[in-house]
Design a protein around this motif. Structure first.
Motif, PDB file in Angstrom:
ATOM      1  N   LEU A   1      -3.239  -0.373 -13.327  1.00 19.36           N
ATOM      2  CA  LEU A   1      -2.328  -1.384 -12.792  1.00 19.36           C
ATOM      3  C   LEU A   1      -2.155  -1.197 -11.283  1.00 19.36           C
ATOM      4  N   THR A   2      -2.020   0.049 -10.858  1.00 16.80           N
ATOM      5  CA  THR A   2      -1.916   0.339  -9.419  1.00 16.80           C
ATOM      6  C   THR A   2      -3.217  -0.008  -8.718  1.00 16.80           C
ATOM      7  N   ALA A   3      -4.335   0.294  -9.362  1.00 17.88           N
ATOM      8  CA  ALA A   3      -5.639  -0.059  -8.793  1.00 17.88           C
ATOM      9  C   ALA A   3      -5.760  -1.565  -8.606  1.00 17.88           C
ATOM     10  N   GLY A   4      -5.216  -2.334  -9.553  1.00 14.17           N
ATOM     11  CA  GLY A   4      -5.246  -3.790  -9.434  1.00 14.17           C
ATOM     12  C   GLY A   4      -4.512  -4.268  -8.200  1.00 14.17           C
ATOM     13  N   MET A   5      -3.399  -3.615  -7.864  1.00 13.65           N
ATOM     14  CA  MET A   5      -2.660  -3.991  -6.651  1.00 13.65           C
ATOM     15  C   MET A   5      -3.465  -3.658  -5.404  1.00 13.65           C
ATOM     16  N   ASN A   6      -4.117  -2.491  -5.386  1.00 15.95           N
ATOM     17  CA  ASN A   6      -4.967  -2.155  -4.241  1.00 15.95           C
ATOM     18  C   ASN A   6      -6.092  -3.172  -4.073  1.00 15.95           C
ATOM     19  N   PHE A   7      -6.700  -3.586  -5.175  1.00 20.25           N
ATOM     20  CA  PHE A   7      -7.757  -4.593  -5.088  1.00 20.25           C
ATOM     21  C   PHE A   7      -7.189  -5.923  -4.588  1.00 20.25           C
ATOM     22  N   PHE A   8      -5.994  -6.274  -5.033  1.00 17.21           N
ATOM     23  CA  PHE A   8      -5.373  -7.531  -4.597  1.00 17.21           C
ATOM     24  C   PHE A   8      -5.144  -7.517  -3.085  1.00 17.21           C
ATOM     25  N   LEU A   9      -4.742  -6.365  -2.534  1.00 20.02           N
ATOM     26  CA  LEU A   9      -4.572  -6.260  -1.085  1.00 20.02           C
ATOM     27  C   LEU A   9      -5.890  -6.513  -0.359  1.00 20.02           C
ATOM     28  N   ALA A  10      -6.967  -5.927  -0.905  1.00 12.80           N
ATOM     29  CA  ALA A  10      -8.286  -6.156  -0.299  1.00 12.80           C
ATOM     30  C   ALA A  10      -8.657  -7.631  -0.369  1.00 12.80           C
ATOM     31  N   LEU A  11      -8.397  -8.275  -1.497  1.00 12.28           N
ATOM     32  CA  LEU A  11      -8.740  -9.688  -1.676  1.00 12.28           C
ATOM     33  C   LEU A  11      -7.967 -10.579  -0.717  1.00 12.28           C
ATOM     34  N   VAL A  12      -6.650 -10.331  -0.601  1.00 14.65           N
ATOM     35  CA  VAL A  12      -5.825 -11.130   0.305  1.00 14.65           C
ATOM     36  C   VAL A  12      -6.290 -10.957   1.746  1.00 14.65           C
ATOM     37  N   THR A  13      -6.623  -9.737   2.112  1.00 12.02           N
ATOM     38  CA  THR A  13      -7.094  -9.471   3.480  1.00 12.02           C
ATOM     39  C   THR A  13      -8.398 -10.212   3.755  1.00 12.02           C
TER      40      THR A  13
ATOM     41  N   GLY B   1      -5.960  11.298  -1.144  1.00 14.03           N
ATOM     42  CA  GLY B   1      -5.183  11.677   0.035  1.00 14.03           C
ATOM     43  C   GLY B   1      -5.835  11.208   1.322  1.00 14.03           C
ATOM     44  N   ILE B   2      -7.152  11.381   1.455  1.00 17.57           N
ATOM     45  CA  ILE B   2      -7.863  10.923   2.656  1.00 17.57           C
ATOM     46  C   ILE B   2      -7.738   9.409   2.810  1.00 17.57           C
ATOM     47  N   LEU B   3      -7.911   8.678   1.724  1.00 14.16           N
ATOM     48  CA  LEU B   3      -7.852   7.214   1.790  1.00 14.16           C
ATOM     49  C   LEU B   3      -6.462   6.725   2.160  1.00 14.16           C
ATOM     50  N   ILE B   4      -5.421   7.349   1.596  1.00  9.14           N
ATOM     51  CA  ILE B   4      -4.051   6.961   1.960  1.00  9.14           C
ATOM     52  C   ILE B   4      -3.788   7.295   3.425  1.00  9.14           C
ATOM     53  N   GLY B   5      -4.311   8.445   3.875  1.00  6.77           N
ATOM     54  CA  GLY B   5      -4.149   8.823   5.272  1.00  6.77           C
ATOM     55  C   GLY B   5      -4.831   7.864   6.232  1.00  6.77           C
ATOM     56  N   LEU B   6      -5.889   7.226   5.795  1.00  7.90           N
ATOM     57  CA  LEU B   6      -6.582   6.247   6.641  1.00  7.90           C
ATOM     58  C   LEU B   6      -5.811   4.936   6.756  1.00  7.90           C
ATOM     59  N   GLU B   7      -5.065   4.580   5.707  1.00  5.46           N
ATOM     60  CA  GLU B   7      -4.431   3.258   5.641  1.00  5.46           C
ATOM     61  C   GLU B   7      -3.508   2.986   6.818  1.00  5.46           C
TER      62      GLU B   7
ATOM     63  N   SER C   1       0.832  -1.207   0.000  1.00  4.69           N
ATOM     64  CA  SER C   1       0.000   0.000   0.000  1.00  4.69           C
ATOM     65  C   SER C   1       0.866   1.257   0.000  1.00  4.69           C
ATOM     66  N   GLY C   2       2.045   1.192   0.641  1.00  4.46           N
ATOM     67  CA  GLY C   2       2.976   2.319   0.575  1.00  4.46           C
ATOM     68  C   GLY C   2       3.445   2.566  -0.843  1.00  4.46           C
ATOM     69  N   ALA C   3       3.743   1.459  -1.569  1.00  2.29           N
ATOM     70  CA  ALA C   3       4.153   1.577  -2.968  1.00  2.29           C
ATOM     71  C   ALA C   3       3.023   2.138  -3.822  1.00  2.29           C
ATOM     72  N   CYS C   4       1.815   1.600  -3.619  1.00  2.99           N
ATOM     73  CA  CYS C   4       0.664   2.079  -4.388  1.00  2.99           C
ATOM     74  C   CYS C   4       0.352   3.535  -4.067  1.00  2.99           C
ATOM     75  N   GLY C   5       0.483   3.897  -2.796  1.00  2.00           N
ATOM     76  CA  GLY C   5       0.169   5.261  -2.391  1.00  2.00           C
ATOM     77  C   GLY C   5       1.064   6.284  -3.062  1.00  2.00           C
ATOM     78  N   ILE C   6       2.379   6.007  -3.089  1.00  2.00           N
ATOM     79  CA  ILE C   6       3.289   6.970  -3.702  1.00  2.00           C
ATOM     80  C   ILE C   6       3.075   7.029  -5.215  1.00  2.00           C
ATOM     81  N   ILE C   7       2.752   5.872  -5.823  1.00  2.00           N
ATOM     82  CA  ILE C   7       2.486   5.867  -7.267  1.00  2.00           C
ATOM     83  C   ILE C   7       1.246   6.697  -7.578  1.00  2.00           C
ATOM     84  N   LEU C   8       0.199   6.544  -6.772  1.00  2.00           N
ATOM     85  CA  LEU C   8      -1.013   7.330  -6.990  1.00  2.00           C
ATOM     86  C   LEU C   8      -0.743   8.823  -6.803  1.00  2.00           C
ATOM     87  N   GLU C   9       0.124   9.178  -5.839  1.00  2.00           N
ATOM     88  CA  GLU C   9       0.495  10.584  -5.674  1.00  2.00           C
ATOM     89  C   GLU C   9       1.203  11.095  -6.917  1.00  2.00           C
ATOM     90  N   TYR C  10       2.141  10.307  -7.437  1.00  2.00           N
ATOM     91  CA  TYR C  10       2.886  10.715  -8.624  1.00  2.00           C
ATOM     92  C   TYR C  10       1.970  10.822  -9.853  1.00  2.00           C
TER      93      TYR C  10
END
Length: 573
Positions: free
Chosen positions: A186-198, A127-133, A31-40
């Motif tokens: 592609l980044t969204a796919g990783m975020n979804f994968f985190l949700a699925l694994v959880t 930004g709000i969603l990343i801040g919640l993570e 999620s840290g990797a995805c967060g910085i990519i989404l910021e960029y």
């Protein structure tokens, strides 16, 4: 979350991570990797749409950090029993908002005047969603970690390390090989994968129960992300067409820029755009390129060796190749995709008169280039005499110069290359970004002067003296500070308006020698627009057009030109 699981889930003695903590750390890393990519991605999008990359990156990152702080505050309202569900919801929301934000923002840019509000809305939501993570994962891991210090250390270090990994992935993979809309999905796919694994892990551990509505939301999210990924390129083309008056015949994002070619068939009008900015129009580009090239070439004492910095479209090269006494031309353009396109695309190659075909072209890319390569390819300053080579001649026995194309940064090239040139033509895009502004700095112009022969002439593209007067005059002051004597001139180019250049030498333009040369100027090659009389008229400016209240020059550490160009220019449009 059931409290009776906390003790049993901890590792004995706290010596190593238990499976739950390990999973949460991996989730935090991803999620840290995805967060910085989404910021960029959001910052890149703001730069492309709103311009002024330097300010937009600072504003977007600052705004996202603000909303991340807000997200960290509101997480206190999430009950302990709902933390895992909250994390799953955060990742689902990030997958949808992050994945679709570039497409929807780009759509609003094409069809509404409120695109900046849409852009900053997504910046705020993400930004709000990343801040919640981060605080949510820390609170979840609190039941699986013996010490608070260990919990904080593991989660925060995973986030920071993940951010570095995300930055590397964005710079070296996503930015190079994927359009920004595809990178978002592609980044969204990783975020979804985190949700699925959880969901899978905590359901198997019976920490959360199977939930049909949640599974339905997961299925819809998965379908939405896949659908967006499969169709984003077509959506991009459809949305992009609304931004241009004429049909798009080519659109591609290279490692360095977004390239678009449009073609209006009734008039056979070709337009080239880089990052949305018009670079040339076939109906009047001769006015620009002939004014850029021929005054310097005609006034130069010797023009056997010519250096073109920029000019990847090949039109300046086309004009230089008209001179039979030119032996060698070196063209340095950062983007290999641009020079390749100019050499191969039927419309562009026709426009530049197949400039890259009519001579031998050796292409070197920056990745494999060393100073030794330059010494091997380029002649030293003392090697002034060269014999014609048969391979330089075409079927009609007309002498054609040897052309070498270098795809690397012009500043780096000048820093490492050996030898000097008789004529140097600087045809760079306008100084709208920090990386371009450095190519208008005193330090860069000092390098240009160092590579210019004693009696050589340089011609420098310098924006509009009417619509960007302070930028134009700042470029002139900067050239003078680098030791050049400058001669300003301008011409009306209908696609751009009043446009300006500077001729630069080591000798004073006010001397009798130059006055006589200008008075007796003749062009020995065919032109479509420029004549000696027209050039002499281009030397005349209206009252006050060359006067400025500013005295600053543009340097690497004080890039004042960037502010002039983005804030004090184009206000008359």
């Amino acid at each position: 979350m059931p409290s009776d699981l906390s003790g049993s889930a901890r590792a004995p003695g706290g010596s190593r991570l238990n499976p739950a903590s390990a999973l949460l750390c991996l989730c935090m890393f991803a999620s840290g990797a995805c967060g910085i990519i989404l910021e960029y991605i959001q910052a890149s999008l703001a730069s492309m749409i709103l311009g002024n990359a330097f300010e937009q990156w600072a504003m977007v990152i600052g705004l996202m950090m603000f909303w991340m702080g807000f997200g960290s505050l509101i997480q206190a309202g999430i009950s302990r029993e709902r933390l895992v569900h909250a994390f799953i919801g955060i990742e689902i929301a990030l997958a949808l908002a992050g994945g679709y934000s570039p497409t929807l923002t780009y759509l609003s840019y094409g069809y509404t005047s409120h695109y900046s509000l849409v852009l900053y809305f997504f910046v705020s939501v993400i930004g709000i969603l990343i801040g919640l993570e981060i605080p949510v994962i820390i609170r979840i891991n609190n039941d699986f970690s013996k010490e608070l210090s260990t919990n904080l250390g593991n989660i925060l270090s995973a986030d920071y390390i993940g951010s570095l990994a995300g930055a590397l992935v964005y710079v070296f993979i996503l930015l190079r090989f994927f359009p920004i809309t595809e990178a978002a999905f592609l980044t969204a796919g990783m975020n979804f994968f985190l949700a699925l694994v959880t969901v899978i892990y905590f359901t198997r551990k019976q920490i959360i129960h199977r939930n049909i509505p949640l599974l339905g939301i997961m299925a819809v999210t998965c379908a939405a992300v896949i659908f967006g990924f499969m169709n984003n390129r077509q959506w991009q083309l459809t949305n992009e067409q609304s931004l241009y008056d004429d049909p798009i015949v080519y659109s591609k994002t290279s490692q360095y820029q977004h390239i678009v070619i449009t073609h209006f068939k009734p008039l056979d009008e070709i337009r080239l755009f880089l990052n949305g900015n018009l670079q040339l129009c076939s109906t009047d580009e001769a006015r620009y390129h002939e004014s850029l090239v021929h005054p310097a070439m005609a006034l130069a004492r010797d023009r056997s060796r010519v250096l073109i910095l920029g000019g990847g479209d090949g039109c300046a090269l086309r004009e230089v190749l008209k001179y039979p006494d030119v032996d060698a031309i070196t063209l340095v353009d950062l983007d290999p995709a641009m020079t390749r396109l100019a050499a191969t695309h039927p419309l562009l190659s026709r426009l530049n008169d197949h400039a890259f075909d009519n001579a031998r072209v050796n292409t070197l890319t920056g990745s494999g280039t060393l100073p030794g390569d330059f010494r091997q390819i380029y002649q030293s300053a003392s090697d002034r005499k060269r014999k014609p080579v048969d391979s330089w001649r075409v079927a009609d026995s007309r002498h054609v110069a040897e052309v070498r194309v270098m795809n690397l940064d012009a500043d780096k090239f000048l820093e490492q290359v050996k030898g000097v040139w008789d004529v140097i033509i600087v045809d760079m895009p306008d100084p709208s970004t920090p990386e371009l502004t450095k190519l208008y700095s005193k330090q860069f112009y000092l390098k240009v002067r160092h590579k210019l022969a004693k009696d050589g002439i340089a011609s420098v593209q310098s924006t509009s003296p009417y619509l960007a007067r302070e930028s134009y005059l700042c470029i002139g002051r900067t050239l003078a500070s680098a030791g050049f004597f400058i001669l300003p001139y301008h011409e009306n180019v209908p696609s751009f308006g009043d446009w300006g250049w500077f001729l630069c030498t080591r000798k004073d333009w006010g001397s009798a020698f130059w006055q006589q040369r200008i008075a007796a100027l003749e062009f020995s090659v065919p032109t479509r627009f420029l004549t000696p009389e027209v050039f002499r008229r281009e030397l005349v400016f209206g009252k006050g057009m060359t006067q400025s209240r500013h005295t600053e020059i543009n340097t690497l550490l004080f890039p004042v030109l960037l502010s002039y160009y983005n804030h004090e220019s184009w206000l008359l449009e």
